[in-house]
Each structure stands twice: as C-alpha cells, then as structure tokens.
Write an enzyme that holds these catalytic residues in place. Structure first.
Site: not given
Length: 222
Positions: A9-11, A14, A47
């Site tokens: 996931v990006s954050t 999340q 990331e």
C-alpha cells in the site's frame, strides 16, 4: 508449487486501516488454494509505487529466488509502475506471477507496464499541480521535523540501506534476512537452522552453519 506473497500500500494511513491489504491477501490466498499451492512467506510494504528502491520488495524477491519459489502479487502495479523496472524483472532470474493476469506473456506485460507507467506520470502531474496551487495561496509546504539533522541522518541511512539491498552480492542479498532473525534474538546456530529449514542454500548450494552465518553478517557490516 511454493509462493512468496508481496502486498503493498502507498501510505501509513492505508496500512493502518488495512486499506487494500486484506483484499490483496484474500486474492492471493484464493489463487494459491485453487492451484493446490502454498504460500511460504508473506511480505508487506508501505511505499509509493513510483519508488523502485523498496527494500521489502527486494527482500521478497531475494527470498523467493534463494528458495526457488515464485513471487505472487495481486496486480502488476503492486510490483512497480515503471516499465523499465518491470522489463528488467521479467528478464531476471526471479520468477513472478500476477493473480489478475495469470497467463500474461511478455507482450501483455509490456502493454500493462506502459499503462501503469503512464498512470504514475499522471499522478505526479496532478500532485505537482495541487501543491503549486496550495503554495500560491501562501501555505508553507514541508514538515519542519524533516529539516532537522536527525531527520537528514535517517534519510542518509535509508538511502544506504536501499543501495545495499539492490546489490548483486550474495551476502547483501541474504544478509537482510539473517539480520531480521538476529534482531529477533536468534543465535548464529539458530539462524543457520532456520535457513536450512526454509530451504535456503549457501552461495555454493550447501547447508548453513553458525560460523557461516557469522561470516556473512560480519561481511555486510563491513
């Protein structure tokens, strides 16, 4: 067949909320179960897809390669949104499979890789435009804590870790896995036993011993 699953996931938000992780995990587990295969290890990373220096992903790739397993992801963009990176990975010794594209060939990967890269570019354009609009309103951008000496030092350490993770040297590949076990309090002999149980071989294809583990850890520590 053995799989090593990779979820991203990006954050942090999340990851904390489980946004996307459970969906990825279920799709991957269902896919493996339908084949009668098993997932031997799971890796989760928080990331951006635009950053191809992701240490957790590289550790997952190394683990899969050393074990002779296949890296399994739900969608292509979980690996990367960069076409060159996807192409290089495809040509490497690391086998990988995509749940949503189980029969994808080289031509298909190039098409979807190009689309993923274009989406990354569009995201970057939209983000820059939004930041420019905020800055134009007089808002000061950036976090003050990121300007401290400590924060910059952490940034340098992170950069060094990524360079080590991308090294082709065998010690740099297996080292992070060993370091993880060492951080759990395992002795050199216990780490050797763990690696042998997981089917990971030495550089020469043999079994691990405590002294061999120590030498590798000493090497990566310089």
């Amino acid at each position: 067949m053995e799989y090593v699953s990779y979820l991203r996931v990006s954050t942090d938000q999340q990851a904390g909320a489980g946004n996307g992780i459970e969906a990825q995990r279920k799709a991957i587990e269902d896919f493996a179960a339908a084949e009668g295969s098993r997932i031997v290890k799971e890796y989760i990373e928080v990331e951006s897809g635009a950053d191809d220096g992701r240490p957790i992903m590289r550790e997952a790739l190394v683990y899969a390669q050393l074990r002779g397993a296949i890296l399994l992801v739900k969608t292509l963009d979980r690996i990367s949104r960069d076409l060159h990176f996807i192409t290089a990975l495809e040509k490497s010794e690391v086998a990988f499979k995509i749940v949503d594209m189980p029969t994808a060939d080289s031509f298909t990967l190039h098409i979807y890789g190009s689309l993923a890269e274009r989406e990354r570019q569009l995201i970057s354009i939209r983000t820059k435009a939004a930041l420019a609009a905020v800055k134009a309103r007089g808002v000061i951008l950036g976090k003050p804590e990121n300007l401290t000496h400590e924060a910059r030092a952490k940034g340098r350490q992170s950069s060094l870790a990524k360079r080590m993770a991308s090294s082709d040297d065998f010690a740099s590949k297996i080292g992070p896995i060993m370091s993880g076990y060492r951080g759990e309090g395992l002795s050199f002999d216990a780490i050797a036993k763990k690696l042998n149980e997981e089917g990971l071989k030495t550089k020469k294809g043999g079994a691990w011993a405590g002294m061999t583990v120590k030498r590798v850890l000493d090497k990566i520590r310089g």
